[in-house]
Design an enzyme around this catalytic site. Structure first.
Site, PDB file in Angstrom:
ATOM      1  N   ASN A  41       0.868  -1.175   0.000  1.00 50.78           N
ATOM      2  CA  ASN A  41       0.000   0.000   0.000  1.00 50.78           C
ATOM      3  C   ASN A  41       0.906   1.227   0.000  1.00 50.78           C
ATOM      4  O   ASN A  41       1.490   1.578   1.022  1.00 50.78           O
ATOM      5  CB  ASN A  41      -0.889  -0.045   1.257  1.00 50.78           C
ATOM      6  CG  ASN A  41      -1.726   1.203   1.441  1.00 50.78           C
ATOM      7  OD1 ASN A  41      -1.818   2.035   0.539  1.00 50.78           O
ATOM      8  ND2 ASN A  41      -2.340   1.331   2.616  1.00 50.78           N
ATOM      9  N   TRP A  42       1.027   1.845  -1.169  1.00 48.32           N
ATOM     10  CA  TRP A  42       1.967   2.976  -1.297  1.00 48.32           C
ATOM     11  C   TRP A  42       1.423   4.258  -0.682  1.00 48.32           C
ATOM     12  O   TRP A  42       2.129   5.262  -0.625  1.00 48.32           O
ATOM     13  CB  TRP A  42       2.331   3.196  -2.783  1.00 48.32           C
ATOM     14  CG  TRP A  42       3.107   2.052  -3.381  1.00 48.32           C
ATOM     15  CD1 TRP A  42       3.495   0.892  -2.752  1.00 48.32           C
ATOM     16  CD2 TRP A  42       3.607   1.950  -4.720  1.00 48.32           C
ATOM     17  NE1 TRP A  42       4.190   0.076  -3.617  1.00 48.32           N
ATOM     18  CE2 TRP A  42       4.282   0.712  -4.829  1.00 48.32           C
ATOM     19  CE3 TRP A  42       3.551   2.790  -5.844  1.00 48.32           C
ATOM     20  CZ2 TRP A  42       4.890   0.295  -6.021  1.00 48.32           C
ATOM     21  CZ3 TRP A  42       4.160   2.374  -7.028  1.00 48.32           C
ATOM     22  CH2 TRP A  42       4.823   1.133  -7.102  1.00 48.32           C
ATOM     23  N   LYS A  43       0.163   4.250  -0.273  1.00 49.30           N
ATOM     24  CA  LYS A  43      -0.475   5.437   0.339  1.00 49.30           C
ATOM     25  C   LYS A  43      -0.228   6.686  -0.533  1.00 49.30           C
ATOM     26  O   LYS A  43      -0.082   6.564  -1.738  1.00 49.30           O
ATOM     27  CB  LYS A  43      -0.002   5.616   1.781  1.00 49.30           C
ATOM     28  CG  LYS A  43      -0.197   4.340   2.606  1.00 49.30           C
ATOM     29  CD  LYS A  43      -0.044   4.547   4.083  1.00 49.30           C
ATOM     30  CE  LYS A  43      -0.243   3.210   4.810  1.00 49.30           C
ATOM     31  NZ  LYS A  43      -0.187   3.325   6.251  1.00 49.30           N
ATOM     32  N   HIS A  61      -9.639   1.418   4.748  1.00 53.56           N
ATOM     33  CA  HIS A  61      -8.383   1.587   5.503  1.00 53.56           C
ATOM     34  C   HIS A  61      -8.643   2.518   6.679  1.00 53.56           C
ATOM     35  O   HIS A  61      -9.418   3.480   6.554  1.00 53.56           O
ATOM     36  CB  HIS A  61      -7.287   2.151   4.587  1.00 53.56           C
ATOM     37  CG  HIS A  61      -5.930   2.066   5.209  1.00 53.56           C
ATOM     38  ND1 HIS A  61      -5.526   2.954   6.166  1.00 53.56           N
ATOM     39  CD2 HIS A  61      -4.923   1.175   5.049  1.00 53.56           C
ATOM     40  CE1 HIS A  61      -4.296   2.618   6.568  1.00 53.56           C
ATOM     41  NE2 HIS A  61      -3.910   1.545   5.911  1.00 53.56           N
ATOM     42  N   GLU A  67      -7.017   4.865   7.834  1.00 56.97           N
ATOM     43  CA  GLU A  67      -6.749   6.286   7.533  1.00 56.97           C
ATOM     44  C   GLU A  67      -7.951   6.923   6.830  1.00 56.97           C
ATOM     45  O   GLU A  67      -8.245   8.098   7.036  1.00 56.97           O
ATOM     46  CB  GLU A  67      -5.468   6.396   6.678  1.00 56.97           C
ATOM     47  CG  GLU A  67      -4.231   6.120   7.532  1.00 56.97           C
ATOM     48  CD  GLU A  67      -3.058   5.509   6.789  1.00 56.97           C
ATOM     49  OE1 GLU A  67      -3.032   5.541   5.547  1.00 56.97           O
ATOM     50  OE2 GLU A  67      -2.145   4.975   7.471  1.00 56.97           O
ATOM     51  N   GLU A 105      -5.687  -4.788  10.479  1.00 54.82           N
ATOM     52  CA  GLU A 105      -4.618  -3.829  10.744  1.00 54.82           C
ATOM     53  C   GLU A 105      -4.894  -3.068  12.034  1.00 54.82           C
ATOM     54  O   GLU A 105      -5.639  -2.068  12.025  1.00 54.82           O
ATOM     55  CB  GLU A 105      -4.525  -2.819   9.593  1.00 54.82           C
ATOM     56  CG  GLU A 105      -4.217  -3.447   8.256  1.00 54.82           C
ATOM     57  CD  GLU A 105      -3.610  -2.431   7.291  1.00 54.82           C
ATOM     58  OE1 GLU A 105      -2.486  -2.677   6.836  1.00 54.82           O
ATOM     59  OE2 GLU A 105      -4.231  -1.390   7.028  1.00 54.82           O
ATOM     60  N   GLY A 118       2.436   2.062  10.905  1.00 55.06           N
ATOM     61  CA  GLY A 118       3.441   3.113  10.787  1.00 55.06           C
ATOM     62  C   GLY A 118       4.173   3.433  12.081  1.00 55.06           C
ATOM     63  O   GLY A 118       4.857   4.452  12.166  1.00 55.06           O
ATOM     64  N   SER A 154       3.220  -2.292  10.387  1.00 52.52           N
ATOM     65  CA  SER A 154       4.663  -2.380  10.600  1.00 52.52           C
ATOM     66  C   SER A 154       5.269  -3.726  10.212  1.00 52.52           C
ATOM     67  O   SER A 154       6.209  -4.199  10.862  1.00 52.52           O
ATOM     68  CB  SER A 154       5.020  -2.027  12.051  1.00 52.52           C
ATOM     69  OG  SER A 154       4.649  -0.676  12.316  1.00 52.52           O
ATOM     70  N   GLY A 183       2.759  -1.061   4.335  1.00 54.00           N
ATOM     71  CA  GLY A 183       2.894   0.347   3.981  1.00 54.00           C
ATOM     72  C   GLY A 183       4.363   0.701   3.795  1.00 54.00           C
ATOM     73  O   GLY A 183       4.939   0.508   2.722  1.00 54.00           O
ATOM     74  N   GLY A 184       4.994   1.201   4.855  1.00 48.67           N
ATOM     75  CA  GLY A 184       6.371   1.703   4.805  1.00 48.67           C
ATOM     76  C   GLY A 184       7.350   0.799   4.074  1.00 48.67           C
ATOM     77  O   GLY A 184       8.088   1.262   3.187  1.00 48.67           O
TER      78      GLY A 184
HETATM   79  P1  PGA Z   1       2.749   0.185   7.702  1.00 51.93           P
HETATM   80  O1  PGA Z   1       1.303   0.438   7.026  1.00 51.93           O
HETATM   81  O2  PGA Z   1       3.268  -1.115   7.106  1.00 51.93           O
HETATM   82  O3  PGA Z   1       3.570   1.364   7.310  1.00 51.93           O
HETATM   83  O4  PGA Z   1       2.527   0.047   9.166  1.00 51.93           O
HETATM   84  C1  PGA Z   1       0.386  -0.597   6.838  1.00 51.93           C
HETATM   85  C2  PGA Z   1      -0.909  -0.075   6.265  1.00 51.93           C
HETATM   86  O5  PGA Z   1      -1.407   0.967   6.725  1.00 51.93           O
HETATM   87  O6  PGA Z   1      -1.490  -0.695   5.343  1.00 51.93           O
END
Ligand code: PGA
Length: 265
Positions: A10-12, A104, A106, A176, A182, A222, A243-244
């Site tokens: 997930n490149w956000k 998600h 977010e 999640e 993150g 994470s 994500g990251g």
């Molecule tokens: P993260 O993000 O791996 O940076 O914790 C995961 C996500 O929000 O899908």
């Protein structure tokens, strides 16, 4: 019941077109060393403006699978119309997507998405022949006050409302925990597995045991090369939403490689 693992990046809201293209090239040259049968289901979700820089990579061995698939990070449930700033499932499909991430945390937190909206999105995605990756997760406060399981069960019940068992079976859920996203602090693998088992039980209640046995449930929060092996060795964790660590080809490819080693893909 063996479920093919999924590794989804997930490149956000990151990467300009040239950066997205470079990352795509780094991942595609890695996956090209394998067949789709050897690989987990590998998915990347760039921002909409970079969808033109990436593409699905069909396998050349005749298996009919993809070495790499593309996901949208969000969608609207209507086909088209006066919804400024939105993108429809048909448009994502037209841009090469076969998956869409929805719900998600977010989006729920910063854009006030409700369970009802997420259910409408899931139905629109399935009606267009794409696969929803439905996210759920609890806050730290909810975990500490002991309401995690009931909260997640209610998110899942609402997201899957009035969706057929066949469609539920092919969908994907991503668990999640919000406090793990993150933060560098992944949920303990045993606890993530316990929670995912509970989510699977909820799916069985809503859509039957066969759908619950088929649906792939990912862990996210994470995930890194250092955590993936333990996570993938768990009975009910079918993959990861990342994500990251998905923003660098090296770490994302290492996660794919380790997944292939642990899981009998
Ligand atoms: P993260 O993000 O791996 O940076 O914790 C995961 C996500 O929000 O899908």
């Amino acid at each position: 019941m063996s479920r093919k693992p999924i590794i989804a990046g997930n490149w956000k809201m990151n990467l300009l077109q040239s950066d997205a293209k470079a990352l795509f090239d780094g991942i595609s040259s890695f996956v090209s060393n394998y067949t789709a049968t050897q690989l987990p289901t590998v998915i990347i979700a760039p921002v909409f403006t970079s969808l033109n820089q990436v593409h699905a990579i069909p396998c050349d061995c005749g298996c009919g699978g993809n070495k790499l698939s593309i996901a949208g990070q969000n969608c609207h449930w209507e086909k088209s119309g006066a919804y400024t700033g939105e993108v429809s499932v048909e448009m994502l499909k037209d841009a090469g997507c076969s998956y869409v991430i929805i719900g998600h945390s977010e989006r729920r937190q910063y854009f006030s998405e409700t369970d009802e909206m997420i259910n409408k999105k899931a139905k629109a995605i399935l009606a267009n022949g794409l696969i929803p990756i439905i996210c759920c997760g609890e806050t730290l406060e909810q975990r500490e006050s002991g309401v995690t399981d009931t909260w997640l069960a209610s998110q899942i019940r609402a997201a899957l409302k009035d969706i057929s068992s066949e469609d539920v079976a092919k969908s994907v859920i991503a668990y999640e925990p919000i406090w793990a996203i993150g933060t560098g602090k992944s949920c303990d693998a045993q606890e993530a597995n316990r929670t995912i088992k509970m989510i699977r039980k909820t799916v069985a209640d809503v859509a039957g045991q066969s759908a619950a046995d088929s649906i792939r449930i990912l862990y996210g929060g994470s995930v890194k090369p250092a955590t993936i092996e333990e996570q993938m060795s768990m009975s009910d964790i079918d993959g990861a939403l990342i994500g990251g660590a998905s923003l660098k080809a090296d770490s994302f490819n290492e996660i794919i490689e380790k997944t292939m080693k642990v899981a009998a893909v």
